[in-house]
Write a protein that holds these residues in place. Sequence first.
Motif, short mmCIF file in Angstrom:
data_model
loop_
_atom_site.label_atom_id
_atom_site.label_comp_id
_atom_site.label_asym_id
_atom_site.label_seq_id
_atom_site.Cartn_x
_atom_site.Cartn_y
_atom_site.Cartn_z
N LYS A 90 31.16 31.13 33.14
CA LYS A 90 31.18 31.06 34.60
C LYS A 90 31.66 29.68 35.10
O LYS A 90 32.50 29.60 35.98
CB LYS A 90 29.80 31.37 35.15
N LEU A 91 31.08 28.61 34.55
CA LEU A 91 31.51 27.28 34.96
C LEU A 91 32.69 26.82 34.12
O LEU A 91 33.68 26.34 34.64
CB LEU A 91 30.37 26.27 34.84
N PHE A 92 32.57 26.98 32.80
CA PHE A 92 33.69 26.60 31.94
C PHE A 92 33.83 27.55 30.77
O PHE A 92 32.89 28.21 30.34
CB PHE A 92 33.60 25.16 31.44
N SER A 93 35.07 27.61 30.28
CA SER A 93 35.40 28.49 29.16
C SER A 93 36.42 27.78 28.29
O SER A 93 37.00 26.77 28.70
CB SER A 93 35.96 29.82 29.68
N MET A 94 36.64 28.31 27.07
CA MET A 94 37.53 27.62 26.13
C MET A 94 38.53 28.57 25.48
O MET A 94 38.18 29.70 25.12
CB MET A 94 36.70 26.91 25.04
N ASP A 128 35.54 50.12 37.06
CA ASP A 128 35.78 48.77 37.59
C ASP A 128 36.07 47.78 36.46
O ASP A 128 36.90 46.88 36.61
CB ASP A 128 34.56 48.30 38.39
N VAL A 129 35.37 47.95 35.34
CA VAL A 129 35.61 47.07 34.19
C VAL A 129 37.05 47.28 33.69
O VAL A 129 37.76 46.31 33.41
CB VAL A 129 34.60 47.35 33.05
N PHE A 130 37.47 48.54 33.60
CA PHE A 130 38.82 48.84 33.14
C PHE A 130 39.86 48.20 34.06
O PHE A 130 40.83 47.59 33.60
CB PHE A 130 39.04 50.35 33.09
N GLN A 131 39.64 48.34 35.38
CA GLN A 131 40.58 47.75 36.34
C GLN A 131 40.62 46.23 36.24
O GLN A 131 41.68 45.61 36.35
CB GLN A 131 40.21 48.19 37.76
N ARG A 132 39.45 45.64 36.01
CA ARG A 132 39.39 44.17 35.87
C ARG A 132 40.15 43.72 34.62
O ARG A 132 40.87 42.72 34.64
CB ARG A 132 37.93 43.72 35.80
N VAL A 133 40.00 44.46 33.53
CA VAL A 133 40.73 44.13 32.30
C VAL A 133 42.23 44.24 32.52
O VAL A 133 43.00 43.36 32.09
CB VAL A 133 40.29 45.06 31.15
N VAL A 134 42.67 45.28 33.20
CA VAL A 134 44.09 45.46 33.50
C VAL A 134 44.60 44.28 34.34
O VAL A 134 45.69 43.74 34.10
CB VAL A 134 44.33 46.80 34.22
N GLU A 135 43.80 43.84 35.33
CA GLU A 135 44.17 42.70 36.17
C GLU A 135 44.33 41.43 35.32
O GLU A 135 45.28 40.66 35.51
CB GLU A 135 43.11 42.46 37.24
N LEU A 136 43.38 41.22 34.41
CA LEU A 136 43.42 40.02 33.57
C LEU A 136 44.62 40.04 32.63
O LEU A 136 45.30 39.02 32.43
CB LEU A 136 42.13 39.90 32.76
N MET A 137 44.89 41.21 32.04
CA MET A 137 46.04 41.32 31.14
C MET A 137 47.34 41.08 31.90
O MET A 137 48.27 40.43 31.41
CB MET A 137 46.05 42.69 30.47
N ILE A 168 40.38 36.69 27.96
CA ILE A 168 38.94 36.68 27.69
C ILE A 168 38.31 35.44 28.32
O ILE A 168 37.24 35.51 28.95
CB ILE A 168 38.68 36.71 26.18
N ALA A 169 38.96 34.29 28.17
CA ALA A 169 38.42 33.04 28.70
C ALA A 169 38.34 33.06 30.22
O ALA A 169 37.47 32.41 30.82
CB ALA A 169 39.27 31.87 28.23
N LEU A 170 39.26 33.80 30.85
CA LEU A 170 39.32 33.85 32.32
C LEU A 170 38.53 35.01 32.92
O LEU A 170 38.54 35.20 34.13
CB LEU A 170 40.78 33.95 32.77
N ALA A 171 37.81 35.76 32.08
CA ALA A 171 37.15 36.99 32.53
C ALA A 171 36.19 36.79 33.68
O ALA A 171 36.01 37.67 34.52
CB ALA A 171 36.43 37.65 31.35
N SER A 172 35.55 35.62 33.76
CA SER A 172 34.56 35.40 34.83
C SER A 172 34.98 34.30 35.79
O SER A 172 34.14 33.68 36.45
CB SER A 172 33.20 35.07 34.22
N ASN A 173 36.30 34.06 35.87
CA ASN A 173 36.84 33.06 36.80
C ASN A 173 36.19 31.68 36.65
O ASN A 173 35.59 31.15 37.60
CB ASN A 173 36.69 33.54 38.26
N PRO A 174 36.26 31.08 35.47
CA PRO A 174 35.64 29.76 35.28
C PRO A 174 36.32 28.70 36.13
O PRO A 174 37.52 28.80 36.41
CB PRO A 174 35.84 29.49 33.79
N LYS A 175 35.56 27.68 36.50
CA LYS A 175 36.13 26.58 37.26
C LYS A 175 36.87 25.60 36.36
O LYS A 175 37.78 24.89 36.80
CB LYS A 175 35.04 25.85 38.03
N ILE A 176 36.43 25.53 35.08
CA ILE A 176 37.02 24.59 34.13
C ILE A 176 37.43 25.35 32.88
O ILE A 176 36.64 26.12 32.32
CB ILE A 176 36.01 23.48 33.75
#
Length: 337
Positions: A90-94, A128-137, A168-176
């Motif tokens: 949520k705050l940061f991802s790698m 909704d999960v499927f649509q979110r995955v499609v958006e991320l891809m 995967i890293a951007l799945a929860s819109n991290p700030k960092i």
Amino acid sequence: MENLLEIKNLSVSFHTPQGELQAVRDVSFSLWEGEVLAIVGESGCGKSVLCKAIMKLLTKEASIKSGTILANGADITKYTQKDMEKLRGKLFSMVFQDPMTSLNPTISIGEQIAEAVRIHNPKLSKEDVFQRVVELMDLVGIEDPKQRYHLYPYNFSGGMRQRSVMAIALASNPKILFADEPTTALDVTIQAQILDLLKQIQQKLGTATILVSHDLGVVARVADRVAVMYAGKIVEIGTAEEIFYDPRHPYTWGLMQALPSYAKVGEKLHTIAGMPPILIDPPKGDAFASRNPYALAIDYQQEPPMFRITDSHYAATWLLDPRAPKITPPIGGLAHV
């Protein structure tokens, strides 16, 4: 701009049978909202350890010896693993350098991204999960995401796998976002695509990014600011323009000279003589002194402070002391020290 991350005098050590290895030594820097900060230096200089220390992903042999980590205004230096689980994602991802070690070869790409989405949004419906995955891809440039949702990592090229890891890293819109040498395992053409993608994501989502690399040529493409690390310390930091057009530390000069663009036809690429010091017993004075052709007597006795060049540009070298002799940088077209 908001200051998302502030590191103050951070030191990290590994406890080994040979003694305490000081991997990160008294490092301080800030990360601002929406910027790309590149951390560069030779392998083993402490870049990856620094990032993992911030996210509390260190092994049990490592510990934070001193300093503070302020993330989004909160001091997380003493956070437990349970506390950190609420921040990771949520705050940061790698994004790690080798996508094959980050992806499960037995699970489809879409399901691996979906898992990351569900962890941080457990109440979302299956659709909704499927649509979110499609958006991320789609966000990371994977074409025909609905069709490729069910493909496995072995169906993807190295660049496509790295895009999947980024999703995967951007799945929860991290700030960092920490990107730990994300182009190392890729060929030159794909490297450029991944770097451009990082910049596009930063501009589109406003995600602040710390890009770790050993290659100054790589970071020139995307970085807003650059921090140069050597022997566990930041020895120079400034805007990308300041570092590339007016470097002041001899180690930065050496890294710049090693770029292929500075090589002359028929000549070997420049190399920095010698080896980095072993940080179980760091040398007295400037750790770079034994490899520095411009070293002064004081370099072997006293560690240099960070000298201010501009409000955004600092370097830890005694050559910037008013009493030091004037040295012409070995790279043509750059300002004199």
